[in-house]
Design an enzyme around this catalytic site. Sequence first.
Site, PDB file in Angstrom:
ATOM      1  N   CYS A   1      56.722  19.840  51.623  1.00  0.00           N
ATOM      2  CA  CYS A   1      57.456  19.650  50.172  1.00  0.00           C
ATOM      3  C   CYS A   1      58.353  18.775  49.892  1.00  0.00           C
ATOM      4  O   CYS A   1      58.717  18.624  48.879  1.00  0.00           O
ATOM      5  CB  CYS A   1      57.742  21.013  50.007  1.00  0.00           C
TER       6      CYS A   1
ATOM      7  N   HIS B   1      65.914  22.403  44.541  1.00  0.00           N
ATOM      8  CA  HIS B   1      64.528  22.384  45.239  1.00  0.00           C
ATOM      9  C   HIS B   1      63.893  23.937  44.735  1.00  0.00           C
ATOM     10  O   HIS B   1      62.787  24.126  44.518  1.00  0.00           O
ATOM     11  CB  HIS B   1      64.450  22.317  46.690  1.00  0.00           C
TER      12      HIS B   1
ATOM     13  N   GLU C   1      70.065  27.311  49.691  1.00  0.00           N
ATOM     14  CA  GLU C   1      70.367  25.924  48.897  1.00  0.00           C
ATOM     15  C   GLU C   1      71.761  26.109  47.861  1.00  0.00           C
ATOM     16  O   GLU C   1      72.399  25.210  47.960  1.00  0.00           O
ATOM     17  CB  GLU C   1      68.987  25.407  48.206  1.00  0.00           C
TER      18      GLU C   1
ATOM     19  N   LYS D   1      60.820  24.118  38.909  1.00  0.00           N
ATOM     20  CA  LYS D   1      59.706  25.086  39.454  1.00  0.00           C
ATOM     21  C   LYS D   1      59.648  26.331  38.860  1.00  0.00           C
ATOM     22  O   LYS D   1      58.477  26.943  38.828  1.00  0.00           O
ATOM     23  CB  LYS D   1      60.019  25.242  40.847  1.00  0.00           C
TER      24      LYS D   1
ATOM     25  N   HIS E   1      55.264  25.173  42.292  1.00  0.00           N
ATOM     26  CA  HIS E   1      55.685  24.556  43.471  1.00  0.00           C
ATOM     27  C   HIS E   1      54.501  23.471  43.552  1.00  0.00           C
ATOM     28  O   HIS E   1      53.443  23.797  43.915  1.00  0.00           O
ATOM     29  CB  HIS E   1      56.042  25.265  44.653  1.00  0.00           C
TER      30      HIS E   1
ATOM     31  N   PHE F   1      58.405  22.677  54.801  1.00  0.00           N
ATOM     32  CA  PHE F   1      58.071  23.332  56.009  1.00  0.00           C
ATOM     33  C   PHE F   1      58.311  22.174  57.257  1.00  0.00           C
ATOM     34  O   PHE F   1      57.952  21.126  57.171  1.00  0.00           O
ATOM     35  CB  PHE F   1      56.644  23.814  56.136  1.00  0.00           C
TER      36      PHE F   1
END
Length: 563
Positions: free
Chosen positions: A314, A454, A465, A485, A490, A550
């Site tokens: 991502c 994010h 985050e 998002k 996403h 990931f």
Amino acid sequence: MMGSASFSSPLCTWLLATCMSVTCAKENWTSTIAFHSSPPGNRLSRCARRRRALLSKYNSGSSAVAGNCSEFLSKGLSSSFCGSSFQGLMTSCLAFEPCSHYHNSNGLFGSRNLNRKQRRLNRFPHSGEVKAVAVQPEKEVATKKKPVKKQRRVVVTGMGVVTPLGHDLDVFYNNLLEGVSGITQIEAFDCDQFPTRIAGEIKSFSTDGWVAPKLSKRMDKFMLYMLTAGKKALADGGITEDIMDELDKAKCGVVIGSAMGGMKVFNDAIEALRISYKKMNPFCVPFATTNMGSAMLAMDLGWMGPNYSISTACATSNFCILNAANHIIRGEANIMLCGGSDAAIIPIGLGGFVACRALSQRNDDPMKASRPWDMNRDGFVMGEGAGVLLLEELEHAKKRGANIYAEFLGGSFTCDAYHMTEPHPDGVGVTLCIEKALVQSGVSKEDVNYVNAHATSTPAGDLKEYEALMRCFGQNTDLRVNSTKSMIGHLLGAAGAVEAIAAIQAIRTGWIHPNINLEIPDEGVDTSVLVGSKKERLDVKVALSNSFGFGGHNSSILFAPYK
């Protein structure tokens, strides 16, 4: 005087050769050219015998020669040869000026350009004065420093999107500003057997005017999204056919990536293989690989510059954007298309993320499912689409009269090196990434007043985050943070590019979009930092866009108004 005239220049040359040919660095240095005789039984080389004969000739020479050289031999040469120090030899040799024969013959090896007869005559010059020879040149060569090159600046001159909230740039951002959600029930296939049945699915999409019909039937959707968004970015950037013809194609490149690649094409090939390999799509391999979207777009445009894709889950888009910008900064390209694309809302894609237990199961209320930083978040919502930026070297853009949206300042990457899907508990990787991005861009923490986070709506990721952002920018009283998002889900490998475009749109318009579904903030989250449920006016100084993937891939990129 005959002995003096015959020997002066050979001695001069011999002394220079001696100084230049010494290679021993030990204290007990000896040589066959020393004044002491070699022990009986030692075989001398031809060169050594010649030098010994030369010295014998000198010893039998006239008193005039001996007088001229006695001081040199007693103080310099003898102390060097007979003493125990190599440094003494070099010091004594370098203390004297070169003789006239040395200058006239262009140095020790100056006679190598003469014919054989001239070299033979030079062995016995008619006259000359005996002097020691200096190895170092009389004049030092001045070294010129290379001029410091001014770093090439990178600007954004075009953007293209394909998203659940629209495929037109202004439509997409206006929907974000109004807080419209693009999360709906999945309609592309029957997903009743899945615990998650919602996504940011693109309901209507056409490649008419953007992709050739023949390719549209064969390509995976991630490639169709990519080519369409790329062509829209070119059109938005004012790259007409006339301008295209004038571009240096060798300095035009494409770096657009994908996290998942052509999953639909590959899945269809597996199903066809159950019957026979003859039923397989002959393009299943090239159209499934992540690089082929960039390659096909470059083929369509004839762009021969840097061309590849990056796949870092991502974080893919941010990696592609920063690498594309670096090609321009290094002078390898003048103009680059960059970003990401993904289309993984198919049974195998949905099933895979369900198996990871990463997706929200709020099926009864899709528009409320994606809720970053909210206490009741239960996972992220899959989305699909593409985002492509047209990056250009500043002077190149100005020369063609391009409309400049913003300036790309820089960015950075790090790796958590901790877990495949979970962020580092201390958030050290994210913090380091942001700080490195600031240093690389030459931006102070006080200048950043907008962050497109994010924030995917996962229990662990959002909070880690947020804590990293507070460590970096907690003193900024005017800092505003939001998550795109919350409305589109996403978009995996395309997320970073689409969110970078949202950040650039905030710079352009002076408006930042809201965070929807933030009803009960998580414990420890300061809501005064997060944008509320309505759009807000903000004069963006520097915008930061984060993307994490990931594998622990972290990326941060920065944009600012062009000045």
